[in-house]
Write a protein that holds these residues in place. Structure first.
Motif, PDB file in Angstrom:
ATOM      1  N   PHE A  99     -52.146 -25.712  36.293  1.00 52.44           N
ATOM      2  CA  PHE A  99     -51.461 -26.301  37.439  1.00 52.44           C
ATOM      3  C   PHE A  99     -50.396 -27.307  37.004  1.00 52.44           C
ATOM      4  CE2 PHE A  99     -50.867 -29.656  40.568  1.00 52.44           C
ATOM      5  CZ  PHE A  99     -50.411 -28.891  41.628  1.00 52.44           C
ATOM      6  N   GLY A 100     -49.227 -27.187  37.617  1.00 51.72           N
ATOM      7  CA  GLY A 100     -48.165 -28.166  37.429  1.00 51.72           C
ATOM      8  C   GLY A 100     -47.438 -28.047  36.113  1.00 51.72           C
ATOM      9  N   ARG A 101     -46.489 -28.958  35.918  1.00 48.07           N
ATOM     10  CA  ARG A 101     -45.667 -28.935  34.701  1.00 48.07           C
ATOM     11  C   ARG A 101     -46.487 -29.192  33.450  1.00 48.07           C
ATOM     12  NH1 ARG A 101     -40.839 -32.917  36.400  1.00 48.07           N
ATOM     13  NH2 ARG A 101     -42.484 -33.737  37.752  1.00 48.07           N
ATOM     14  N   GLY A 102     -47.569 -29.950  33.599  1.00 42.58           N
ATOM     15  CA  GLY A 102     -48.420 -30.239  32.448  1.00 42.58           C
ATOM     16  C   GLY A 102     -49.435 -29.167  32.147  1.00 42.58           C
ATOM     17  N   LYS A 103     -49.411 -28.051  32.929  1.00 39.67           N
ATOM     18  CA  LYS A 103     -50.355 -26.934  32.734  1.00 39.67           C
ATOM     19  C   LYS A 103     -51.805 -27.437  32.732  1.00 39.67           C
ATOM     20  CE  LYS A 103     -46.884 -24.090  32.138  1.00 39.67           C
ATOM     21  NZ  LYS A 103     -46.507 -23.144  33.215  1.00 39.67           N
ATOM     22  N   LEU A 104     -52.112 -28.295  33.698  1.00 35.27           N
ATOM     23  CA  LEU A 104     -53.454 -28.852  33.806  1.00 35.27           C
ATOM     24  C   LEU A 104     -54.499 -27.766  33.994  1.00 35.27           C
ATOM     25  CD1 LEU A 104     -55.529 -31.163  34.331  1.00 35.27           C
ATOM     26  CD2 LEU A 104     -54.831 -31.050  36.747  1.00 35.27           C
ATOM     27  N   ARG A 105     -55.569 -27.856  33.209  1.00 39.06           N
ATOM     28  CA  ARG A 105     -56.743 -26.997  33.382  1.00 39.06           C
ATOM     29  C   ARG A 105     -57.924 -27.922  33.656  1.00 39.06           C
ATOM     30  NH1 ARG A 105     -55.848 -21.785  30.814  1.00 39.06           N
ATOM     31  NH2 ARG A 105     -58.083 -21.501  30.747  1.00 39.06           N
ATOM     32  N   ALA A 106     -58.684 -27.617  34.711  1.00 40.87           N
ATOM     33  CA  ALA A 106     -59.802 -28.491  35.069  1.00 40.87           C
ATOM     34  C   ALA A 106     -60.935 -27.660  35.652  1.00 40.87           C
ATOM     35  CB  ALA A 106     -59.361 -29.541  36.087  1.00 40.87           C
TER      36      ALA A 106
END
Length: 365
Positions: free
Chosen positions: A350-357
């Motif tokens: 998710f998002g520009r930071g390629k967040l994985r959670a």
């Protein structure tokens, strides 16, 4: 002369409406619905005709970003029944679904329609669920499913489905589903859905009410007596990129810092940078809530929580708590939704930071 099969066009509307009147007494598709299905929907409306006479139709909807299709409606004219047309329409709709990279086809059928049920079961469909009071006249429906790409009999379906009741409670809805999987006697109630949101919200989000952060959901699960693992690719305050107001950003940072302080007082396992091993997590009895970008499902760029119910060599299966009725979706379309591993990997950044959670809960030993 055999029937000719083709995609419907707007000029077929009068014949389609006449067929609808002949075949159904309730739950009829309207002219507006047919026109939307023909011109705008992520769907295919197949018609069968002979000598310019419409003999039947079948309508299949595709679930964007997934490998799931839904047979929304099928009808045959009275003078075409008993000719095998229903089976031909079904087979051609399955071929349409395969061409759209779908592996599963689902449908509903009235429980008082034994002929239709027999047709589906003869063609490999299995009973998936029973829905009470489904139709306008309060009749019950059977849900049936067929894996049209490759069959797998061993898939266990034991995670209950709970639909979020607000636009911002996807996380709490998923946590309720995970709790229900581990405690089958637990009632899944809106009161607790909203209470979890109050405990886990970021307060602000890109717009509207704030959604729930991974840290907030992990704390909410821990407080309810579960063992919790929190997996993140990034450790810092999350979701700030989509918020322009500096005051809102400051509030979100404060909320995040408080969640972190509270987590230090728990035994929640925190894994930063680790990849989620879904087969291992599921085999160990874990219930994973995973953050995705809803763009690949709805074309809306917002964070969204889903519940992973299973995975196999081909697919990851999801409960999506967001039932969007404006897109002709029903709860069935959002349960155990098959998503290819490649598509799931793209969703989970998710998002520009390629967040994985992910938040994984287990029953305490």
């Amino acid at each position: 002369m055999s029937a000719v099969f083709r995609l419907a066009v707007v000029e077929d509307l009068p014949a389609l409406l006449a067929l609808e009147m002949q075949c159904f007494t309730t739950d009829r598709l309207t002219s507006r619905s047919f026109q939307w299905m023909i011109t705008r929907a992520h769907a295919q409306l197949l018609v069968a005709e002979r000598h310019d006479q419409l003999l039947g139709y079948a309508l299949v909807l595709f679930h964007r970003g997934t490998s799931l299709a839904r047979l929304y409606s099928i009808a045959t004219a009275s003078d075409a029944r008993g000719t095998g047309l229903g089976k031909q329409l079904l087979q051609r709709i399955e071929s349409c679904a395969l061409e759209h990279d779908c592996a599963y086809l689902r449908l509903e059928v009235r429980t008082d329609n034994p002929a239709a049920i027999a047709l589906y079961e003869r063609n490999g469909y299995r009973r998936f669920a029973l829905i009470h009071d489904y139709y306008e006249d309060h009749a019950d429906a059977l849900r049936l499913e067929k894996r049209i790409l490759q069959h797998r009999d061993s898939r266990s379906i034991r995670v209950p489905f709970y639909s979020q009741t607000t636009d911002f409670t996807c996380g709490p809805a998923c946590l309720l589903m995970a709790i229900g999987a581990l405690q089958s006697e637990r009632l899944l109630e809106r009161r607790e859905e909203l209470q979890i949101w109050r405990e886990a919200t970021t307060v602000f989000m890109t717009s509207g009410h704030g959604g729930c952060s991974p840290q907030g959901l992990a704390l909410a699960a821990w407080r309810r007596g579960f063992a919790v693992t929190l997996q993140l690719s990034l450790a810092g305050p999350l979701f700030l990129d989509g918020v322009r107001d500096e005051h809102k950003k400051d509030v979100m940072r404060l909320v995040h810092d408080e969640f972190i302080a509270q987590l230090h007082e728990t035994d929640v396992e925190k894994l930063i940078g680790a990849q989620l091993d879904l087969p291992a997590v599921l085999a160990a009895g874990g219930q994973p809530l995973v953050l995705i970008s809803s763009y690949r499902l709805t074309r809306s760029k917002s964070p969204h929580w889903v519940m992973v119910t299973d995975c196999d060599e081909d697919f990851v299966y999801l409960h999506d708590p967001d039932v969007d009725h404006s897109q002709h979706r029903q709860p069935m379309d959002c349960q155990h939704v098959p998503v290819s591993h490649d598509e799931f990997e793209k969703m989970c950044r998710f998002g520009r930071g390629k967040l994985r959670a992910a938040v994984v809960i287990h029953a305490r030993k």
